[in-house]
Design an enzyme around this catalytic site. Sequence first.
Site, PDB file in Angstrom:
ATOM      1  CG  ASN A   8      62.153 101.845  86.898  1.00 32.85           C
ATOM      2  OD1 ASN A   8      62.112 102.603  87.864  1.00 32.85           O
ATOM      3  ND2 ASN A   8      61.092 101.159  86.480  1.00 32.85           N
ATOM      4  CE  LYS A  10      60.879  98.063  88.338  1.00 29.26           C
ATOM      5  NZ  LYS A  10      60.160  96.840  88.040  1.00 29.26           N
ATOM      6  CG  HIS A  95      56.673 100.801  85.254  1.00 30.91           C
ATOM      7  ND1 HIS A  95      56.182  99.718  85.930  1.00 30.91           N
ATOM      8  CD2 HIS A  95      57.929 100.473  84.854  1.00 30.91           C
ATOM      9  CE1 HIS A  95      57.105  98.764  85.926  1.00 30.91           C
ATOM     10  NE2 HIS A  95      58.173  99.195  85.291  1.00 30.91           N
ATOM     11  CD  GLU A  97      56.762  97.665  88.887  1.00 25.53           C
ATOM     12  OE1 GLU A  97      57.356  98.689  89.264  1.00 25.53           O
ATOM     13  OE2 GLU A  97      57.361  96.625  88.539  1.00 25.53           O
ATOM     14  CD  GLU A 161      59.376  98.122  81.400  1.00 29.42           C
ATOM     15  OE1 GLU A 161      60.526  97.821  81.731  1.00 29.42           O
ATOM     16  OE2 GLU A 161      58.571  98.671  82.162  1.00 29.42           O
ATOM     17  N   GLY A 167      60.675  91.560  86.316  1.00 35.27           N
ATOM     18  CA  GLY A 167      61.114  91.003  87.595  1.00 35.27           C
ATOM     19  C   GLY A 167      60.941  89.494  87.725  1.00 35.27           C
ATOM     20  CB  SER A 203      63.770  89.524  82.996  1.00 36.15           C
ATOM     21  OG  SER A 203      62.798  89.331  84.014  1.00 36.15           O
TER      22      SER A 203
HETATM   23  P1  PGA Z   1      63.132  94.329  85.679  1.00 41.26           P
HETATM   24  O1  PGA Z   1      62.170  95.612  85.647  1.00 41.26           O
HETATM   25  O2  PGA Z   1      64.361  94.676  84.882  1.00 41.26           O
HETATM   26  O3  PGA Z   1      63.427  94.126  87.137  1.00 41.26           O
HETATM   27  O4  PGA Z   1      62.378  93.195  85.065  1.00 41.26           O
HETATM   28  C1  PGA Z   1      62.040  96.388  84.487  1.00 41.26           C
HETATM   29  C2  PGA Z   1      61.028  97.475  84.734  1.00 41.26           C
HETATM   30  O5  PGA Z   1      60.026  97.237  85.414  1.00 41.26           O
HETATM   31  O6  PGA Z   1      61.203  98.609  84.253  1.00 41.26           O
END
Ligand code: PGA
Length: 242
Positions: A8, A10, A95, A97, A161, A167, A203
């Site tokens: 991803n 983003k 997601h 976000e 997640e 992150g 992460s």
């Molecule tokens: P990350 O993000 O690997 O940077 O923690 C995962 C995601 O949000 O899909």
Amino acid sequence: MTKLIVCNWKMNLGGADATDFLPALNFKSHYNTARLVICPPYTTLALVHDFIKHQNLRCQLGAQDCSAAAKGAYTGDISAGMLKQLGCGYVILGHSERRLHHAESNRLVKEKATQALAQGLTPIICIGESEADYKAGKTIAILENQLKGSVPNGNVIIAYEPIWAIGTGKTPTLEEIDAVHKNIASILEKMGHNDTPILYGGSVNPDNLNQVLPLPHVGGVLIGGASIKPESMNAILQEVAL
Ligand code: PGA
């Protein structure tokens, strides 16, 4: 079991950045244990599609969102059909976000997933609990509510997640991840979804990948930050090619 590695990007690696990034990756001619899906931002989809095609890479394309509508007066939106035309096979939906910054409800996520399925895309539906809910022991209840509200009938992929793991460098323990995935599978079975791949995201990096990926109830991983740096992405490609 073949596991899915979903990258991803983003809102990173737009045109020129992606043009530099892709040739720096050491794609392998085959992956023993995994299938690879790259989900760039909309504006880079065509570029990544052409790169995969011209280099004949074993890699599929996905998007990070789609509209709940098939077409029409929805300024700024992108339909699932448009993504299909661009060569996408997958679309990430719900997601955290998007649930946070765009107030996406379970109901909207379900409508988007229904639309994606109708256009022949496989939805990767994200669910996850907040840190407060995790600490209060409410993880399974939160996930059950999200699953029941946002998963339509049809072949979907679920990505678990934990919001607090995205992150942050923090992850649940391996035992917790596997136990949560087992619970998700049994909730899905009660909903009539058997053998749904359940990805873990939050992460994931080259160091923990080889611990998370083999967990029996983990069907793959959704990787954000580590998928947009050449060093970590190359380490991931190397690991899943072994
Ligand atoms: P990350 O993000 O690997 O940077 O923690 C995962 C995601 O949000 O899909």
